[in-house]
Write an enzyme that holds these catalytic residues in place. Structure first.
Site, PDB file in Angstrom:
ATOM      1  N   ASN A   8       0.841  -1.204   0.000  1.00 32.69           N
ATOM      2  CA  ASN A   8       0.000   0.000   0.000  1.00 32.69           C
ATOM      3  C   ASN A   8       0.869   1.244   0.000  1.00 32.69           C
ATOM      4  OD1 ASN A   8      -2.693  -1.095   0.052  1.00 32.69           O
ATOM      5  ND2 ASN A   8      -2.167  -1.904   2.078  1.00 32.69           N
ATOM      6  N   ASN A   9       2.170   1.038  -0.190  1.00 31.36           N
ATOM      7  CA  ASN A   9       3.114   2.150  -0.151  1.00 31.36           C
ATOM      8  C   ASN A   9       3.297   2.724  -1.569  1.00 31.36           C
ATOM      9  OD1 ASN A   9       5.580   3.591  -0.280  1.00 31.36           O
ATOM     10  ND2 ASN A   9       6.312   2.564   1.577  1.00 31.36           N
ATOM     11  N   HIS A  11       5.024   5.173  -2.683  1.00 30.06           N
ATOM     12  CA  HIS A  11       6.405   5.490  -3.044  1.00 30.06           C
ATOM     13  C   HIS A  11       7.105   4.260  -3.642  1.00 30.06           C
ATOM     14  CE1 HIS A  11      10.396   7.214  -2.770  1.00 30.06           C
ATOM     15  NE2 HIS A  11      10.787   6.073  -2.204  1.00 30.06           N
ATOM     16  N   ASP A  68       9.766  -7.292   1.710  1.00 35.78           N
ATOM     17  CA  ASP A  68       9.897  -7.011   3.125  1.00 35.78           C
ATOM     18  C   ASP A  68      11.362  -6.678   3.382  1.00 35.78           C
ATOM     19  OD1 ASP A  68       8.032  -6.997   5.467  1.00 35.78           O
ATOM     20  OD2 ASP A  68       9.689  -8.085   6.364  1.00 35.78           O
ATOM     21  N   PHE A 147      14.755   7.874   5.280  1.00 31.83           N
ATOM     22  CA  PHE A 147      13.731   7.532   6.276  1.00 31.83           C
ATOM     23  C   PHE A 147      14.304   6.451   7.187  1.00 31.83           C
ATOM     24  CE2 PHE A 147      12.198   3.304   4.972  1.00 31.83           C
ATOM     25  CZ  PHE A 147      12.816   3.188   3.747  1.00 31.83           C
ATOM     26  N   TYR A 149      16.145   4.106   9.486  1.00 29.02           N
ATOM     27  CA  TYR A 149      17.463   4.116  10.134  1.00 29.02           C
ATOM     28  C   TYR A 149      18.543   4.804   9.283  1.00 29.02           C
ATOM     29  CZ  TYR A 149      15.094   0.708  13.070  1.00 29.02           C
ATOM     30  OH  TYR A 149      14.202   0.090  13.909  1.00 29.02           O
ATOM     31  N   ASP A 150      18.152   5.444   8.192  1.00 29.36           N
ATOM     32  CA  ASP A 150      19.135   6.057   7.285  1.00 29.36           C
ATOM     33  C   ASP A 150      20.151   6.964   7.985  1.00 29.36           C
ATOM     34  OD1 ASP A 150      18.261   4.751   5.061  1.00 29.36           O
ATOM     35  OD2 ASP A 150      17.096   6.412   4.260  1.00 29.36           O
ATOM     36  N   ARG A 176      17.042  -2.498  -1.420  1.00 34.79           N
ATOM     37  CA  ARG A 176      15.791  -2.623  -2.174  1.00 34.79           C
ATOM     38  C   ARG A 176      16.076  -2.646  -3.685  1.00 34.79           C
ATOM     39  NH1 ARG A 176      12.769  -0.830   1.291  1.00 34.79           N
ATOM     40  NH2 ARG A 176      13.917   1.115   1.404  1.00 34.79           N
TER      41      ARG A 176
HETATM   42  P1  IMP Z   1       9.699  -2.321   4.753  1.00 30.38           P
HETATM   43  O1  IMP Z   1       9.502  -3.798   4.882  1.00 30.38           O
HETATM   44  O2  IMP Z   1      10.356  -1.934   3.454  1.00 30.38           O
HETATM   45  O3  IMP Z   1       8.461  -1.535   5.017  1.00 30.38           O
HETATM   46  O4  IMP Z   1      10.752  -1.895   5.869  1.00 30.38           O
HETATM   47  C1  IMP Z   1      10.551  -2.175   7.246  1.00 30.38           C
HETATM   48  C2  IMP Z   1      11.359  -1.205   8.103  1.00 30.38           C
HETATM   49  O5  IMP Z   1      12.752  -1.418   7.902  1.00 30.38           O
HETATM   50  C3  IMP Z   1      11.140   0.272   7.794  1.00 30.38           C
HETATM   51  O6  IMP Z   1      10.021   0.772   8.473  1.00 30.38           O
HETATM   52  C4  IMP Z   1      12.434   0.889   8.307  1.00 30.38           C
HETATM   53  O7  IMP Z   1      12.408   1.035   9.709  1.00 30.38           O
HETATM   54  C5  IMP Z   1      13.460  -0.183   7.965  1.00 30.38           C
HETATM   55  N1  IMP Z   1      14.023   0.096   6.624  1.00 30.38           N
HETATM   56  C6  IMP Z   1      13.804  -0.620   5.492  1.00 30.38           C
HETATM   57  N2  IMP Z   1      14.460  -0.076   4.446  1.00 30.38           N
HETATM   58  C7  IMP Z   1      15.103   1.007   4.929  1.00 30.38           C
HETATM   59  C8  IMP Z   1      15.930   1.994   4.329  1.00 30.38           C
HETATM   60  O8  IMP Z   1      16.213   2.004   3.117  1.00 30.38           O
HETATM   61  N3  IMP Z   1      16.405   2.954   5.153  1.00 30.38           N
HETATM   62  C9  IMP Z   1      16.130   3.002   6.476  1.00 30.38           C
HETATM   63  N4  IMP Z   1      15.340   2.133   7.083  1.00 30.38           N
HETATM   64  C10 IMP Z   1      14.822   1.124   6.322  1.00 30.38           C
END
Ligand code: IMP
Length: 193
Positions: A8-9, A11, A68, A147, A149-150, A176
């Site tokens: 649902n993201n 971006h 994920d 965003f 932990y960047d 990613r």
């Molecule tokens: P998601 O599964 O991509 O939604 O990532 C889960 C969580 O991992 C995010 O809410 C962030 O806390 C952390 N995270 C994932 N990718 C990044 C990134 O590229 N930079 C910083 N934190 C990240």
């Protein structure tokens, strides 16, 4: 071919749509009529990625993929890992960083990595693609961009954190984009078959 990105993201959707080309009609969850909260209960990043994709395939019968991601810190036995988004008990990135830095304290081992796993289910056939970027956790946040932990993640071989880089620079090396590049290469091969 129709392919649903189980997120649902917006971006993330835009980022993938930009790289996928027009051989695949990228659909959102809403496009396929899915308003359910996707399950994420396996306790691992790869497991949750698979669980989300399998949910869409099983309930909607549409070829799809899910992602994920998370941060794994060696000195914390892989924490925050699958709990990265809500490590502090909330989704507040500043609080999550605060908890991470408190737990690490003055530990000299700052080794960490971001990981993304994409799970693709193409007409019932499942494949996973993993992207990793290795780095170090700083003792203090640096930078305003990005965003999560960047601000505390310094990728190996660089002297700026992900939050100090331009978005294009980060995306050029991120976990990613590495996982996505593998999945797109695979999809490109399938197209010709
Ligand atoms: P998601 O599964 O991509 O939604 O990532 C889960 C969580 O991992 C995010 O809410 C962030 O806390 C952390 N995270 C994932 N990718 C990044 C990134 O590229 N930079 C910083 N934190 C990240």
């Amino acid at each position: 071919m129709e392919l649903c990105f189980a997120t649902n993201n917006q971006h993330k959707l835009d980022e993938v749509a930009g790289q996928l080309g027009n051989s695949f009609a990228l659909k959102t969850l809403r496009d396929i009529g899915c308003t359910d909260e996707l399950p994420e209960t396996t306790g691992t990043i790869a497991g949750n990625s698979r669980q989300k994709a399998e949910y869409v395939w099983t309930h909607f019968g549409v070829s799809c993929f899910a992602d994920d991601s998370g941060l794994e810190v060696d000195a914390l036995n892989g924490e925050p890992g699958v709990d990265s988004a809500h490590y502090s008990g909330s989704r507040d990135a500043e609080k999550n960083i605060e908890k991470l830095l408190t737990k690490l304290a003055d530990n000299g081992n700052r080794k960490a990595r971001f990981i993304t796993v994409f799970t693709l289910i193409l007409q019932g056939v499942e494949h996973q693609f993993e992207g990793v970027i290795e780095g170090q956790i700083l003792t203090e946040p640096r930078g305003e961009g990005g965003f999560g932990y960047d601000p505390v993640f310094l990728p190996d071989g660089h002297d700026r954190t992900f939050a100090e880089m331009r978005i294009e620079e980060k995306n050029g090396m991120s976990h990613r984009s590495r996982a996505l590049a593998q999945m797109i290469a695979y999809l490109e091969k399938q197209k010709g078959k």
